[in-house]
Design an enzyme around this catalytic site. Structure first.
Site, PDB file in Angstrom:
ATOM      1  N   ASP A  67       0.762  -1.321  -0.188  1.00 51.10           N
ATOM      2  CA  ASP A  67       0.007  -0.082   0.006  1.00 51.10           C
ATOM      3  C   ASP A  67       0.887   1.028  -0.058  1.00 51.10           C
ATOM      4  OD1 ASP A  67       0.962  -0.147   2.604  1.00 51.10           O
ATOM      5  OD2 ASP A  67      -1.081  -0.759   3.447  1.00 51.10           O
ATOM      6  N   ASP A 136      -7.366  -2.630  14.159  1.00 43.67           N
ATOM      7  CA  ASP A 136      -8.863  -2.932  13.787  1.00 43.67           C
ATOM      8  C   ASP A 136      -8.916  -4.276  13.046  1.00 43.67           C
ATOM      9  OD1 ASP A 136      -7.992  -1.774  11.508  1.00 43.67           O
ATOM     10  OD2 ASP A 136      -9.275  -0.363  11.091  1.00 43.67           O
ATOM     11  N   HIS A 138      -7.016  -4.990  10.378  1.00 43.18           N
ATOM     12  CA  HIS A 138      -6.783  -4.723   8.740  1.00 43.18           C
ATOM     13  C   HIS A 138      -5.731  -5.364   8.388  1.00 43.18           C
ATOM     14  CE1 HIS A 138      -5.019  -0.534   9.442  1.00 43.18           C
ATOM     15  NE2 HIS A 138      -3.758  -1.217   9.071  1.00 43.18           N
ATOM     16  N   GLU A 143      -9.656  -2.011   5.704  1.00 41.83           N
ATOM     17  CA  GLU A 143     -10.395  -1.695   6.867  1.00 41.83           C
ATOM     18  C   GLU A 143     -11.506  -2.538   6.874  1.00 41.83           C
ATOM     19  OE1 GLU A 143      -8.648  -0.164   8.604  1.00 41.83           O
ATOM     20  OE2 GLU A 143      -8.028   1.921   7.997  1.00 41.83           O
TER      21      GLU A 143
END
Ligand code: GLP
Length: 245
Positions: A67, A136, A138, A143
């Protein structure tokens, strides 16, 4: 999934480096998926050490990063381009034409994402993908709620991720709100996956990802279905697991 629990971050990094080393020694033109964040830094340091000791040759490997923030130029100190140069690429003998990182400054995100997928396909897919995990749950910047069949796309960062990553920026408002990320499906298609997590602040997301239901609310949970995933944790990141490994 194979789960390995190491005493601390140092041992986790050593173990991860051994696995990457073996993969490169078995296939000199390995297609290696790379991650950023603080977690893989120790792994990169060990690999650099191996290179300096003439144990590892990176001249033929091909890399694809997971990313990149949208809107950050490659020379921005918090871009993942900059991170990779500083923490890995400038210290090994990789051929720069074999490096692929999403372009955060692309004028046409859609076309870029399609081409990135194509580039991965053109070299026969990712052999080994390194992953960290967000608090979280990810992977990449996928997400909660990102479909499992997603491919490289523009992702909106969750508020919790912006907060987590603000430690690298001067202030929270400076953290980009969007990023280009490989999709869950892109990651899942890697032949082998190495997920690393260290520290107490990853314990809950690791417990959910490894022992909870497989749900797009925790995108890492899809790895439970992957045929060749190794998870390396330190004791703190493993502290909320119910089963004994
Ligand atoms: C970012 C990256 C992820 C990374 C995560 C965890 O959000 N997009 O790929 O796994 O951070 O980072 P850290 O290792 O710093 O906890």
């Amino acid at each position: 999934m194979k789960i390995i629990i190491e005493k601390n971050y140092e041992d986790l990094s050593k173990q991860a480096a051994e696995i990457v080393k073996q993969a490169i020694q078995e296939k000199l033109n390995l297609v290696l998926g790379l991650a950023t964040g603080s977690t893989p830094i120790g792994l990169y340091q060990k690999l650099i050490q191996m290179h300096k000791q003439n144990v590892l040759d990176f001249s033929k490997i091909i890399t694809f990063n997971l990313d990149e923030y949208l809107g950050l130029p490659a020379n921005h100190s918090q871009s993942y381009h900059y991170y990779m140069k500083e923490n890995f690429f400038d210290n090994i003998n990789i051929d720069s034409k074999n490096i692929h990182i999403p372009n955060g400054e692309t004028k046409d995100v859609k076309v870029f994402c399609r081409d990135y997928e194509q580039d991965i396909q053109n070299v026969g897919g990712i052999d080994l993908q390194i992953l960290g995990i967000g608090s979280d749950g990810h992977i990449g910047f996928n997400e909660p709620g990102t479909p499992f069949n997603s491919r490289t796309h523009l992702a909106k960062l969750a508020q919790s991720t912006i907060k987590d990553n603000s430690r690298f920026f001067e202030k929270e408002e400076d953290v980009p709100k969007f990023a280009i990320t490989m999709g869950v499906q892109t990651i899942f298609e890697a032949k082998k996956i190495l997920l690393l997590a260290s520290g107490e602040n990853k314990a809950i997301s690791i417990a959910k990802a490894l022992e909870g239901p497989i749900t797009s609310q925790i995108t890492a949970s899809i790895l439970q279905k992957h045929q060749d995933t190794i998870v390396i944790l330190d004791e703190k990141a493993a502290s909320k697991l119910k089963r004994k490994y």
